[in-house]
Design a protein around this motif. Structure first.
Motif, PDB file in Angstrom:
ATOM      1  N   LYS A  57      52.369  42.284  64.462  1.00 42.56           N
ATOM      2  CA  LYS A  57      53.671  41.619  64.429  1.00 42.56           C
ATOM      3  C   LYS A  57      53.992  41.140  63.011  1.00 42.56           C
ATOM      4  N   ALA A  58      52.978  40.598  62.346  1.00 44.07           N
ATOM      5  CA  ALA A  58      53.167  40.090  60.979  1.00 44.07           C
ATOM      6  C   ALA A  58      53.276  41.223  59.953  1.00 44.07           C
ATOM      7  N   GLY A  59      52.756  42.394  60.309  1.00 43.55           N
ATOM      8  CA  GLY A  59      52.746  43.513  59.362  1.00 43.55           C
ATOM      9  C   GLY A  59      51.690  43.360  58.277  1.00 43.55           C
ATOM     10  N   THR A  60      50.768  42.462  58.496  1.00 38.69           N
ATOM     11  CA  THR A  60      49.736  42.167  57.500  1.00 38.69           C
ATOM     12  C   THR A  60      48.425  41.860  58.202  1.00 38.69           C
ATOM     13  N   VAL A  61      47.340  42.376  57.647  1.00 37.42           N
ATOM     14  CA  VAL A  61      46.035  41.990  58.173  1.00 37.42           C
ATOM     15  C   VAL A  61      45.320  41.142  57.111  1.00 37.42           C
ATOM     16  N   ARG A  62      44.767  40.012  57.533  1.00 39.34           N
ATOM     17  CA  ARG A  62      44.129  39.058  56.610  1.00 39.34           C
ATOM     18  C   ARG A  62      42.612  39.209  56.730  1.00 39.34           C
ATOM     19  N   ILE A  63      41.993  39.620  55.643  1.00 36.93           N
ATOM     20  CA  ILE A  63      40.556  39.916  55.698  1.00 36.93           C
ATOM     21  C   ILE A  63      39.797  38.974  54.760  1.00 36.93           C
ATOM     22  N   GLY A  64      38.825  38.276  55.308  1.00 32.06           N
ATOM     23  CA  GLY A  64      37.964  37.410  54.507  1.00 32.06           C
ATOM     24  C   GLY A  64      36.895  38.229  53.813  1.00 32.06           C
ATOM     25  N   VAL A  65      36.683  37.954  52.523  1.00 29.28           N
ATOM     26  CA  VAL A  65      35.724  38.722  51.724  1.00 29.28           C
ATOM     27  C   VAL A  65      35.025  37.790  50.740  1.00 29.28           C
ATOM     28  N   LYS A  66      34.049  38.360  50.036  1.00 32.86           N
ATOM     29  CA  LYS A  66      33.484  37.737  48.840  1.00 32.86           C
ATOM     30  C   LYS A  66      34.118  38.414  47.640  1.00 32.86           C
ATOM     31  N   GLU A  67      34.125  37.695  46.494  1.00 32.32           N
ATOM     32  CA  GLU A  67      34.677  38.378  45.312  1.00 32.32           C
ATOM     33  C   GLU A  67      33.840  38.157  44.052  1.00 32.32           C
ATOM     34  N   ASP A  68      32.595  37.727  44.263  1.00 34.05           N
ATOM     35  CA  ASP A  68      31.715  37.548  43.103  1.00 34.05           C
ATOM     36  C   ASP A  68      30.393  38.285  43.311  1.00 34.05           C
ATOM     37  N   GLN A  69      30.400  39.299  44.189  1.00 35.64           N
ATOM     38  CA  GLN A  69      29.166  40.017  44.495  1.00 35.64           C
ATOM     39  C   GLN A  69      29.329  41.504  44.135  1.00 35.64           C
ATOM     40  N   PRO A  70      28.970  41.868  42.886  1.00 37.26           N
ATOM     41  CA  PRO A  70      29.175  43.250  42.455  1.00 37.26           C
ATOM     42  C   PRO A  70      28.439  44.245  43.355  1.00 37.26           C
ATOM     43  N   GLY A  71      29.122  45.338  43.658  1.00 34.71           N
ATOM     44  CA  GLY A  71      28.540  46.363  44.542  1.00 34.71           C
ATOM     45  C   GLY A  71      28.867  46.131  46.000  1.00 34.71           C
ATOM     46  N   LEU A  72      29.220  44.896  46.335  1.00 35.79           N
ATOM     47  CA  LEU A  72      29.516  44.564  47.744  1.00 35.79           C
ATOM     48  C   LEU A  72      30.935  44.045  47.903  1.00 35.79           C
ATOM     49  N   GLY A  73      31.219  42.893  47.314  1.00 36.17           N
ATOM     50  CA  GLY A  73      32.568  42.335  47.366  1.00 36.17           C
ATOM     51  C   GLY A  73      32.868  41.695  46.031  1.00 36.17           C
ATOM     52  N   TYR A  74      33.680  42.390  45.214  1.00 37.74           N
ATOM     53  CA  TYR A  74      33.860  41.945  43.833  1.00 37.74           C
ATOM     54  C   TYR A  74      35.318  42.099  43.422  1.00 37.74           C
TER      55      TYR A  74
END
Ligand code: GLU
Length: 295
Positions: A57-74
């Motif tokens: 309905k919103a047209g958007t999916v909100r995904i929680g991630v890490k952003e300081d883990q190179p190779g995984l979530g960066y």
């Protein structure tokens, strides 16, 4: 949350969406730098998922991630691009739910805040080195596992004489608040002190400043930091726990959990492509998706 029941589609149309590494992102969120593309499913066969219904309905999916883990979530601050195994899994699952990159909103959420973010409906699902545990399952649901690793140790090369977990007595190790590795140290290594931060990158900085003797978390994460500073940092010893990564979803949303499990089950070739474009480059040797009963 109000449920909207969708009619099962009679026709499933699949359309390949071509996404380049430099594609514009209408949400202002950064897209991935991997160059991998995913088939964005047009008629998604998912009934009875309040999370999916609200996202659609919103047209958007909100995904929680890490952003300081190179190779995984960066997140590369200079380019604004995200990278890593977890980011690609997030894009893959989003595409399987019918959302292209422009419809994905990433939210960086540290280890200690993940259950609350899911329970409070701040995100639709979480993909970020999130170990499946019975305690967490009291609050949330997990799809997966989609990757298996184990707790390891990162040290400054040539210092402190730590070559495995057997050398931790009298030492101070740094880890993230709310993580399984810090709990393991507190419970099973009574002669070891812990120091905690929200993130592992803060731990790496603290160790380089001499404020900790080692950083402990999953080996797959530590290998990423070591690859960034190969002259200074080293991963030592063998994994001393089993960490099965799951995708965190709302506890009551069994339909979304089953849907993601079905995507993972059918996606061995996709998994391998993701692995080779991300973790496989930084020297991890996992190479196979976990074989598990996803029910
Ligand atoms: N996999 C462990 C956990 O979920 C450590 C990594 C992390 O904190 O994300 O606690």
């Amino acid at each position: 949350m109000k449920k909207r029941h969708l009619l099962a589609p009679t026709l499933v149309a699949l359309a390949a969406l071509s996404l380049s590494a430099c594609s514009a992102d209408t949400t202002g969120e950064a897209s991935s730098e991997s160059g991998l593309t995913y088939t964005v499913v047009k008629n998604v066969d998912l009934v009875g998922s309040p999370t999916y219904d609200a996202a659609k309905k919103a047209g958007t999916v909100r995904i929680g991630v890490k952003e300081d883990q190179p190779g995984l979530g960066y997140l590369d601050a200079a380019t604004g691009k995200r990278s890593g195994f977890d980011i690609e899994v997030a894009r893959w699952i989003a595409a399987s739910l019918g959302f292209d990159d422009s419809q994905v909103q990433y939210r960086a959420i540290p280890s200690a805040n993940r259950e609350a973010a899911i329970v409070n409906d701040d995100i639709d699902f979480y993909v970020g080195t999130y170990s499946i545990t019975d305690k967490r399952k009291e609050q949330i649901g997990f799809a997966g596992p989609y990757l298996v690793t184990g707790q390891g140790l990162l040290v400054v090369k040539g210092e402190k004489g730590i070559s495995s977990e057997a050398d931790l007595a009298g030492k101070t190790v740094c880890s993230a608040t709310g993580s399984t590795p810090v709990q393991n140290i507190k419970q099973n290594f009574p002669d070891t002190r812990t120091t905690e931060f929200d993130t592992y990158s803060q731990c790496v900085t603290a160790m380089l400043d001499g404020k900790a003797d080692a950083v402990t978390t999953d080996q797959a994460i530590l290998i990423g930091y070591a690859a960034q500073r190969p002259d200074e940092l080293a991963v030592v010893g063998e994994p001393f726990s089993v960490e099965k990564y799951g995708i965190g979803v709302a506890k009551e949303d069994a339909a979304l959990r089953h849907f993601i499990n079905a995507t993972l089950t059918d996606g061995g070739a996709q998994w391998k492509a993701i692995y080779e474009a991300t973790l496989g480059k930084s020297g991890t040797t996992i190479s196979q998706p976990p074989v598990d009963d996803y029910s």
